[in-house]
Design a protein around this motif. Structure first.
Motif, PDB file in Angstrom:
ATOM      1  N   PHE A   1       0.835  -1.162   0.016  1.00 46.53           N
ATOM      2  CA  PHE A   1      -0.045  -0.142   0.124  1.00 46.53           C
ATOM      3  C   PHE A   1       0.708   1.267  -0.069  1.00 46.53           C
ATOM      4  CE2 PHE A   1      -1.977   3.366   2.451  1.00 46.53           C
ATOM      5  CZ  PHE A   1      -3.247   3.550   1.545  1.00 46.53           C
ATOM      6  N   LEU A   2       1.830   1.164   0.839  1.00 45.80           N
ATOM      7  CA  LEU A   2       2.700   2.402   1.044  1.00 45.80           C
ATOM      8  C   LEU A   2       3.456   2.604  -0.416  1.00 45.80           C
ATOM      9  CD1 LEU A   2       4.474   2.018   4.595  1.00 45.80           C
ATOM     10  CD2 LEU A   2       2.688   3.927   3.672  1.00 45.80           C
ATOM     11  N   VAL A   3       3.907   1.557  -0.890  1.00 43.12           N
ATOM     12  CA  VAL A   3       4.791   1.572  -2.296  1.00 43.12           C
ATOM     13  C   VAL A   3       3.942   2.154  -3.268  1.00 43.12           C
ATOM     14  CG1 VAL A   3       5.691   0.186  -4.209  1.00 43.12           C
ATOM     15  CG2 VAL A   3       6.403  -0.312  -1.704  1.00 43.12           C
ATOM     16  N   LEU A   4       2.543   1.589  -3.498  1.00 39.77           N
ATOM     17  CA  LEU A   4       1.418   2.038  -4.551  1.00 39.77           C
ATOM     18  C   LEU A   4       1.157   3.815  -4.139  1.00 39.77           C
ATOM     19  CD1 LEU A   4      -0.963  -0.913  -4.734  1.00 39.77           C
ATOM     20  CD2 LEU A   4       0.839  -0.136  -6.358  1.00 39.77           C
ATOM     21  N   ALA A   5       1.337   4.121  -2.918  1.00 43.51           N
ATOM     22  CA  ALA A   5       0.912   5.508  -2.449  1.00 43.51           C
ATOM     23  C   ALA A   5       2.175   6.290  -2.818  1.00 43.51           C
ATOM     24  CB  ALA A   5       0.496   5.746  -0.897  1.00 43.51           C
ATOM     25  N   VAL A   6       3.241   6.080  -2.608  1.00 44.30           N
ATOM     26  CA  VAL A   6       4.203   6.742  -3.156  1.00 44.30           C
ATOM     27  C   VAL A   6       4.314   6.928  -4.413  1.00 44.30           C
ATOM     28  CG1 VAL A   6       7.054   6.769  -3.115  1.00 44.30           C
ATOM     29  CG2 VAL A   6       5.749   6.403  -0.792  1.00 44.30           C
ATOM     30  N   ALA A   7       4.052   5.667  -5.341  1.00 45.79           N
ATOM     31  CA  ALA A   7       4.093   5.787  -6.800  1.00 45.79           C
ATOM     32  C   ALA A   7       2.947   6.736  -7.258  1.00 45.79           C
ATOM     33  CB  ALA A   7       3.944   4.247  -7.232  1.00 45.79           C
ATOM     34  N   LEU A   8       1.967   6.501  -6.511  1.00 40.20           N
ATOM     35  CA  LEU A   8       0.736   7.353  -7.091  1.00 40.20           C
ATOM     36  C   LEU A   8       1.276   8.954  -7.068  1.00 40.20           C
ATOM     37  CD1 LEU A   8      -2.003   7.421  -8.156  1.00 40.20           C
ATOM     38  CD2 LEU A   8      -3.024   7.325  -5.832  1.00 40.20           C
ATOM     39  N   LEU A   9       1.845   9.083  -5.892  1.00 39.47           N
ATOM     40  CA  LEU A   9       2.073  10.462  -5.500  1.00 39.47           C
ATOM     41  C   LEU A   9       3.243  10.968  -6.490  1.00 39.47           C
ATOM     42  CD1 LEU A   9       2.083  10.661  -1.507  1.00 39.47           C
ATOM     43  CD2 LEU A   9       0.516  11.962  -3.023  1.00 39.47           C
ATOM     44  N   GLY A  10       4.179  10.250  -6.657  1.00 42.54           N
ATOM     45  CA  GLY A  10       5.339  10.531  -7.642  1.00 42.54           C
ATOM     46  C   GLY A  10       4.732  10.834  -8.965  1.00 42.54           C
ATOM     47  N   THR A  11       3.990   9.929  -9.301  1.00 46.06           N
ATOM     48  CA  THR A  11       3.220  10.086 -10.691  1.00 46.06           C
ATOM     49  C   THR A  11       2.575  11.329 -10.990  1.00 46.06           C
ATOM     50  OG1 THR A  11       3.104   7.571 -11.090  1.00 46.06           O
ATOM     51  CG2 THR A  11       1.780   8.893 -12.472  1.00 46.06           C
ATOM     52  N   GLY A  12       1.650  11.769  -9.772  1.00 47.03           N
ATOM     53  CA  GLY A  12       1.099  12.767  -9.726  1.00 47.03           C
ATOM     54  C   GLY A  12       1.717  14.169  -9.941  1.00 47.03           C
ATOM     55  N   PHE A  13       2.982  14.156  -8.825  1.00 46.73           N
ATOM     56  CA  PHE A  13       4.009  15.233  -9.195  1.00 46.73           C
ATOM     57  C   PHE A  13       4.286  15.483 -10.543  1.00 46.73           C
ATOM     58  CE2 PHE A  13       8.182  16.973  -8.352  1.00 46.73           C
ATOM     59  CZ  PHE A  13       7.680  18.325  -7.702  1.00 46.73           C
TER      60      PHE A  13
END
Length: 287
Positions: A30-42
């Motif tokens: 979940f944390l990996v996906l969250a970081v990936a999602l935030l990184g993609t959003g940025f």
């Protein structure tokens, strides 16, 4: 019976450990996906802003056009300098309601806009009425900012320098002060004009610790300024069908049209190219 109880306890421990491991792996994923999602959003924030502006905050763009010759010239220059950095300069001649900064901040659909240069002051006492608002909006939308003083050739250089310093507060990451000189004095000699320009530059350089940028037209620079401002960053205006603004001088910025059609602005605007990439442009900015 004792053996069975021990076996049950052992089984419970195994299941408990497995559950802990499963929860740990689940939260890690979940944390990996969250970081990936935030990184993609940025990474995609400009595209997200573009589609938001496109579908929820639509900008009605006027049908602006140029002559075929001017359009071809602009297209040729933007193509030839595709690896360089483009920007615009504005003043109160652009109405506030004609500028949609949400669209402008992500660039034109064909020309990415990386910097904006704004008129701050004019002459001894005047200031651009849109400067403060445009200045704040440029920072909000993460554009590299620059501010220029329109020099009035017959007025006092000290008063003009102080006018600029009082009304324009440059920050780290902004371009150095810019001196716009394009008029010939009526009541002074050309030599006195050069002396006065150097006074303005000295006062402003002492305030910011960096030489100002000199803006002028190519022929004005060739006829009046060449050889007197060596070592200064040079911004030349030349609207002719030429491959660069000067055949003889090292230049940094080229204002190649006053008829630029930029998505996000409902009027024509001056368009410039910096002779380098964005990283090189940032190296020019104030510390």
């Amino acid at each position: 019976m004792a053996k069975r109880n021990v076996k049950r306890k052992t089984t419970r421990k195994i299941h408990k450990k497995r559950r802990k491991n499963w929860l740990f792996r689940r939260w890690t994923l979940f944390l990996v996906l969250a970081v990936a999602l935030l990184g993609t959003g940025f990474y995609l924030k400009e595209k997200i802003a573009f589609y938001y502006a496109m579908y929820f905050n639509r900008f009605e763009h006027r049908n602006l056009s140029n002559s075929e010759a001017e359009e071809n010239r602009i297209n040729r220059i933007t193509g030839d300098y595709a690896g360089k950095t483009f920007g615009i300069d504005m003043s109160h001649y652009q109405k506030k309601e004609d500028v949609e900064w949400d669209s402008l901040s992500i660039g034109n659909r064909s020309i990415p806009i990386e910097f904006v240069i704004l008129r701050g002051t004019m002459g001894n006492k005047s200031a651009d009425k849109h400067f403060d608002e445009f200045w704040a909006l440029a920072k909000k939308h993460e554009l590299i900012r620059g501010a220029y003083h329109f020099y009035r050739a017959d007025e006092d250089p000290v008063m003009q320098a102080n006018n600029f310093l009082e009304n324009v507060k440059l920050e780290s990451g902004d371009l150095p002060p810019i001196l716009d000189i394009e008029k010939i004095p009526r009541r002074k000699s050309n030599q006195k004009l050069l002396e006065d320009l150097k006074i303005w530059c000295k006062i402003v350089e002492d305030a910011y610790g960096k030489k100002p940028i000199i803006y002028t037209y190519y022929h004005y620079y060739k006829d009046f300024l060449r050889g007197n401002f060596d070592g200064y960053t040079l911004w030349l205006a030349n609207y002719n069908d030429v491959p660069q603004p000067s055949p003889d001088d090292e230049w940094n910025f080229w204002q190649f049209t006053e008829n630029g059609i930029v998505y996000g602005i409902n009027t024509k605007v001056d368009v410039n190219v910096f002779n380098g990439n964005t990283w090189s442009l940032k190296r020019l900015t104030l510390d």
